[in-house]
Design a protein around this motif. Structure first.
Motif, PDB file in Angstrom:
ATOM      1  N   GLY A   1      42.930  79.478  24.524  1.00 25.20           N
ATOM      2  CA  GLY A   1      41.682  79.709  23.664  1.00 25.20           C
ATOM      3  C   GLY A   1      40.648  78.559  24.196  1.00 25.20           C
ATOM      4  O   GLY A   1      39.675  78.167  23.212  1.00 25.20           O
ATOM      5  N   SER A   2      41.163  77.844  25.084  1.00 24.59           N
ATOM      6  CA  SER A   2      40.068  76.458  25.423  1.00 24.59           C
ATOM      7  C   SER A   2      38.983  76.768  26.156  1.00 24.59           C
ATOM      8  O   SER A   2      39.364  77.730  26.970  1.00 24.59           O
ATOM      9  N   ARG A   3      38.143  76.240  25.999  1.00 21.29           N
ATOM     10  CA  ARG A   3      36.966  76.126  27.086  1.00 21.29           C
ATOM     11  C   ARG A   3      37.571  75.764  28.489  1.00 21.29           C
ATOM     12  O   ARG A   3      38.256  74.954  28.614  1.00 21.29           O
ATOM     13  N   CYS A   4      37.171  76.733  29.589  1.00 20.62           N
ATOM     14  CA  CYS A   4      37.750  76.433  31.051  1.00 20.62           C
ATOM     15  C   CYS A   4      36.569  76.181  31.752  1.00 20.62           C
ATOM     16  O   CYS A   4      35.351  76.561  31.830  1.00 20.62           O
ATOM     17  N   VAL A   5      36.947  75.493  33.060  1.00 25.24           N
ATOM     18  CA  VAL A   5      36.029  75.459  34.230  1.00 25.24           C
ATOM     19  C   VAL A   5      36.629  76.154  35.199  1.00 25.24           C
ATOM     20  O   VAL A   5      37.945  76.033  35.458  1.00 25.24           O
ATOM     21  N   LEU A   6      36.042  76.334  36.463  1.00 18.15           N
ATOM     22  CA  LEU A   6      36.479  77.008  37.607  1.00 18.15           C
ATOM     23  C   LEU A   6      36.477  75.865  38.698  1.00 18.15           C
ATOM     24  O   LEU A   6      35.529  75.074  38.755  1.00 18.15           O
ATOM     25  N   GLU A   7      37.821  75.718  39.257  1.00 19.37           N
ATOM     26  CA  GLU A   7      38.080  74.947  40.325  1.00 19.37           C
ATOM     27  C   GLU A   7      36.919  75.174  41.353  1.00 19.37           C
ATOM     28  O   GLU A   7      36.744  76.552  41.746  1.00 19.37           O
ATOM     29  N   PRO A   8      36.378  74.357  42.080  1.00 20.77           N
ATOM     30  CA  PRO A   8      35.361  74.623  43.012  1.00 20.77           C
ATOM     31  C   PRO A   8      36.211  75.051  44.375  1.00 20.77           C
ATOM     32  O   PRO A   8      35.397  75.100  45.515  1.00 20.77           O
ATOM     33  N   THR A   9      37.173  75.669  44.555  1.00 19.31           N
ATOM     34  CA  THR A   9      37.792  76.213  45.612  1.00 19.31           C
ATOM     35  C   THR A   9      38.166  77.441  45.438  1.00 19.31           C
ATOM     36  O   THR A   9      38.934  77.922  44.512  1.00 19.31           O
ATOM     37  N   VAL A  10      37.524  78.534  46.054  1.00 19.35           N
ATOM     38  CA  VAL A  10      37.331  79.838  45.627  1.00 19.35           C
ATOM     39  C   VAL A  10      37.919  80.565  46.906  1.00 19.35           C
ATOM     40  O   VAL A  10      37.885  80.167  48.105  1.00 19.35           O
TER      41      VAL A  10
ATOM     42  N   ALA B   1      21.649  79.852  46.688  1.00 19.32           N
ATOM     43  CA  ALA B   1      22.410  80.303  47.939  1.00 19.32           C
ATOM     44  C   ALA B   1      23.150  79.146  48.884  1.00 19.32           C
ATOM     45  O   ALA B   1      24.246  79.471  49.362  1.00 19.32           O
ATOM     46  N   ALA B   2      22.208  78.006  48.901  1.00 17.76           N
ATOM     47  CA  ALA B   2      23.163  77.100  49.570  1.00 17.76           C
ATOM     48  C   ALA B   2      24.113  76.444  48.895  1.00 17.76           C
ATOM     49  O   ALA B   2      25.135  75.927  49.878  1.00 17.76           O
ATOM     50  N   ASP B   3      24.141  76.330  47.479  1.00 18.84           N
ATOM     51  CA  ASP B   3      25.358  75.908  46.550  1.00 18.84           C
ATOM     52  C   ASP B   3      26.644  76.807  47.089  1.00 18.84           C
ATOM     53  O   ASP B   3      27.610  76.390  47.371  1.00 18.84           O
ATOM     54  N   ARG B   4      26.276  78.100  46.954  1.00 17.33           N
ATOM     55  CA  ARG B   4      27.200  79.100  47.245  1.00 17.33           C
ATOM     56  C   ARG B   4      27.906  79.063  48.546  1.00 17.33           C
ATOM     57  O   ARG B   4      29.120  79.173  48.840  1.00 17.33           O
ATOM     58  N   ALA B   5      27.033  79.015  49.612  1.00 18.16           N
ATOM     59  CA  ALA B   5      27.314  78.806  51.235  1.00 18.16           C
ATOM     60  C   ALA B   5      28.256  77.731  51.188  1.00 18.16           C
ATOM     61  O   ALA B   5      29.559  77.426  52.022  1.00 18.16           O
ATOM     62  N   GLY B   6      27.982  76.635  50.378  1.00 18.08           N
ATOM     63  CA  GLY B   6      28.785  75.295  50.547  1.00 18.08           C
ATOM     64  C   GLY B   6      30.087  75.638  50.205  1.00 18.08           C
ATOM     65  O   GLY B   6      31.123  74.923  50.736  1.00 18.08           O
ATOM     66  N   LEU B   7      30.062  76.129  48.890  1.00 18.39           N
ATOM     67  CA  LEU B   7      31.613  76.340  48.356  1.00 18.39           C
ATOM     68  C   LEU B   7      32.182  77.208  49.030  1.00 18.39           C
ATOM     69  O   LEU B   7      33.654  76.955  49.356  1.00 18.39           O
ATOM     70  N   ALA B   8      31.813  78.175  49.681  1.00 14.58           N
ATOM     71  CA  ALA B   8      32.521  79.119  50.676  1.00 14.58           C
ATOM     72  C   ALA B   8      33.133  78.432  51.910  1.00 14.58           C
ATOM     73  O   ALA B   8      34.137  78.619  52.359  1.00 14.58           O
ATOM     74  N   ARG B   9      32.289  77.401  52.368  1.00 18.83           N
ATOM     75  CA  ARG B   9      32.619  76.896  53.478  1.00 18.83           C
ATOM     76  C   ARG B   9      33.764  75.922  53.169  1.00 18.83           C
ATOM     77  O   ARG B   9      34.665  75.468  53.973  1.00 18.83           O
ATOM     78  N   ALA B  10      33.543  74.954  52.192  1.00 16.40           N
ATOM     79  CA  ALA B  10      34.341  73.989  51.830  1.00 16.40           C
ATOM     80  C   ALA B  10      35.833  74.595  51.419  1.00 16.40           C
ATOM     81  O   ALA B  10      36.932  74.034  51.660  1.00 16.40           O
ATOM     82  N   SER B  11      35.793  75.894  50.792  1.00 17.75           N
ATOM     83  CA  SER B  11      37.024  76.359  50.618  1.00 17.75           C
ATOM     84  C   SER B  11      37.811  77.076  51.837  1.00 17.75           C
ATOM     85  O   SER B  11      38.813  76.885  51.772  1.00 17.75           O
TER      86      SER B  11
ATOM     87  N   ASP C   1      37.779  75.472  54.730  1.00 21.62           N
ATOM     88  CA  ASP C   1      38.095  74.201  54.959  1.00 21.62           C
ATOM     89  C   ASP C   1      39.381  73.708  54.369  1.00 21.62           C
ATOM     90  O   ASP C   1      40.510  73.426  54.984  1.00 21.62           O
ATOM     91  N   TYR C   2      39.497  73.818  53.099  1.00 22.85           N
ATOM     92  CA  TYR C   2      40.470  73.576  52.113  1.00 22.85           C
ATOM     93  C   TYR C   2      41.767  74.502  52.504  1.00 22.85           C
ATOM     94  O   TYR C   2      43.081  73.912  52.422  1.00 22.85           O
ATOM     95  N   PHE C   3      41.533  75.484  52.737  1.00 24.21           N
ATOM     96  CA  PHE C   3      42.812  76.582  53.250  1.00 24.21           C
ATOM     97  C   PHE C   3      43.114  76.708  54.631  1.00 24.21           C
ATOM     98  O   PHE C   3      43.726  77.732  54.909  1.00 24.21           O
ATOM     99  N   ARG C   4      42.350  75.962  55.158  1.00 20.37           N
ATOM    100  CA  ARG C   4      42.616  76.079  56.905  1.00 20.37           C
ATOM    101  C   ARG C   4      43.962  75.967  57.440  1.00 20.37           C
ATOM    102  O   ARG C   4      44.313  76.575  58.433  1.00 20.37           O
ATOM    103  N   HIS C   5      44.618  75.215  56.589  1.00 19.75           N
ATOM    104  CA  HIS C   5      46.132  75.327  56.869  1.00 19.75           C
ATOM    105  C   HIS C   5      46.919  76.552  56.910  1.00 19.75           C
ATOM    106  O   HIS C   5      47.922  76.621  57.606  1.00 19.75           O
ATOM    107  N   TRP C   6      46.206  77.523  56.623  1.00 19.32           N
ATOM    108  CA  TRP C   6      46.977  78.727  56.259  1.00 19.32           C
ATOM    109  C   TRP C   6      46.596  79.686  57.398  1.00 19.32           C
ATOM    110  O   TRP C   6      46.989  80.687  57.711  1.00 19.32           O
ATOM    111  N   SER C   7      45.430  79.476  58.130  1.00 19.72           N
ATOM    112  CA  SER C   7      44.746  80.328  59.365  1.00 19.72           C
ATOM    113  C   SER C   7      44.173  79.520  60.162  1.00 19.72           C
ATOM    114  O   SER C   7      44.060  78.312  59.996  1.00 19.72           O
ATOM    115  N   ARG C   8      43.773  80.174  61.495  1.00 16.05           N
ATOM    116  CA  ARG C   8      43.171  79.174  62.225  1.00 16.05           C
ATOM    117  C   ARG C   8      41.678  79.065  61.951  1.00 16.05           C
ATOM    118  O   ARG C   8      41.280  79.914  61.204  1.00 16.05           O
ATOM    119  N   PRO C   9      41.049  77.880  62.517  1.00 16.38           N
ATOM    120  CA  PRO C   9      39.810  77.912  61.878  1.00 16.38           C
ATOM    121  C   PRO C   9      38.763  78.921  62.236  1.00 16.38           C
ATOM    122  O   PRO C   9      39.302  79.539  63.597  1.00 16.38           O
TER     123      PRO C   9
END
Length: 433
Positions: free
Chosen positions: A235-244, A409-419, A421-429
């Protein structure tokens, strides 16, 4: 004690070297194999002991730093506390930089084994990403107008209250097993066909699945799920981590590229974070991983697997190396070692599109690969992590419910690209052709 442990490792290394020499000189094949097995076991013991020792040293250093900072704060010496913590942060960042350099070196050595025609398109990180300069109209064109893109404030509404009854099957599974497959809980099912068509359009345009987070429908799905996550975290308030994340499996790409492509399944067993990162000191969960398929999920098209916590001996034991190293490679090529019984893995399938699947973020899990029989309807899904807003340390860059309504839109694009990069070890760039 440290010198004693090192002395034992020295003796084991010497013993391994002697046995390996004997094995190389042994003419009898069966005896040679037996000796090499003993060498392998010794080297595994040495690796495990060394890893454990390094983790212990890191924990002792962390404890000393925090105690020093706390004492300084109690004395009112905030300058000293800040200096101690700043120095610790610099050490951690140096270690991260060194680790990244090692990973990049490893990746570069692997690239040499890739066929030239594949490496030019799939591994080059020197080519610029053309989407960096895309206008909103170009994004909408890429998905053929199937998805929408609101650049700025949307309707500012709070999530509807959701009842997650105490004693329900969902609650019981989450508390006793560490995960929930919430059959019947499909708050965003109506969005799934649209999101799936959007993901297919992105694939046709040669754009990674992660960019589905450019569009309103992906964020709307997250907001639909939000109150369920808050209910599951007490029941606690939540935030979303910025890696989607977004996944759209591709059977043919997996076969051609050893399952290494952006949008692939994370096929190796892992935890998203340690027990200490997922639970607070009072034993309350503070992090929840949520996975929503936008296709129906079957065992053949790439379902998720989890290890119920009753079978996870290291579920709470983040002081041991096996806690995060749930799968380790052996010295003998092709051999891997698991810290849990593989037979305990639970397939989260079958399940219809939109079904809420969630687990505490320290639960071991992995994604199944799409089989040839399901090549025409591979699994597609979105995933994200919720954290209690009151958890410590606070989530850097965490998004509130209201924040997701105000992303440009720029914020969303930045989050997608950062994500990506964050998960790059699972796949080729990803690099455009």
């Amino acid at each position: 004690r440290a010198s004693h442990e090192i002395s034992i490792m020295d003796k084991q290394l010497l013993q391994a070297a002697v046995l390996q020499t004997r094995a190389e000189e042994e003419p009898d094949q069966s005896k040679q194999n037996a000796l090499m097995n003993r060498v392998l076991k010794l080297k595994e013991d040495i690796t495990r002991a060394a890893t454990s020792r390094m983790a212990s040293m890191s924990d002792q250093e962390e404890r000393a730093t925090l105690l020093s900072a706390i004492k300084a704060l109690k004395r009112g010496d905030t300058e000293r506390a800040a200096k101690v913590l700043d120095e610790r942060l610099k050490k951690v960042l140096r270690r991260i930089d060194n680790t990244d350099d090692d990973e990049e070196e490893d990746e570069s050595s692997k690239v040499k084994d890739i066929k030239p025609e594949a490496s030019a398109q799939e591994t080059s990180s020197t080519k610029p990403d053309p989407t960096v300069d895309w206008t909103n109209e170009q994004w909408i064109s890429a998905v053929k107008g199937i998805l929408t893109l609101s650049d700025g404030v949307q309707d500012d509404k709070e999530a509807d209250a959701v009842t997650w009854p105490e004693g329900s099957e969902y609650t019981k599974d989450l508390e006793t097993q560490g995960y929930v497959l919430a059959h019947g809980a499909q708050p965003a099912a109506s969005l799934c066909p649209t999101l799936l068509e959007g993901l297919r359009a992105l694939r046709e345009a040669g754009v990674p699945a992660f960019y589905v987070w450019m569009f309103d429908e992906a964020w709307e799905l997250a907001r639909w799920v939000w109150p369920y996550a808050e209910a599951m975290l007490g029941g606690s308030r939540c935030v979303l981590e910025p890696t989607v994340a977004a996944y759209h499996l591709d059977y043919r790409a997996a076969c051609a590229r050893s399952n290494a492509y952006v949008g692939t399944n994370f096929s190796l067993p892992h935890r998203d974070c340690s027990y200490s990162d997922a639970w607070d000191s009072s034993g309350r969960a503070k992090a929840l991983t949520v996975w929503i398929p936008v296709t129906d999920v079957t065992p053949d098209n790439g379902c998720m697997f989890v290890v119920p916590k009753e079978f996870d001996a290291q579920f709470e034991r983040d002081e041991v190396s096996e806690h995060m190293l749930v799968l380790s490679s052996g010295w003998l090529k092709g051999k891997s070692f698991l810290s849990f019984p593989i037979a305990a893995g639970r397939a989260l399938a079958p399940a219809p599109a939109g079904t809420i699947m969630a687990w505490y973020s320290n639960v071991i899990h992995w994604g199944g690969q799409c089989h040839g029989s399901a090549a025409e309807n591979p699994r597609a899904s979105l995933a994200f992590v919720f954290r209690r807003a009151d958890s410590l340390p606070p989530v850097e860059g965490g998004l509130s419910f209201g924040d997701t309504l105000r992303l440009r839109a720029a914020d969303r694009a930045g989050l997608a690209r950062a994500s990506m990069d964050y998960f790059r070890h699972w796949s080729r760039p990803w690099a455009p052709p």
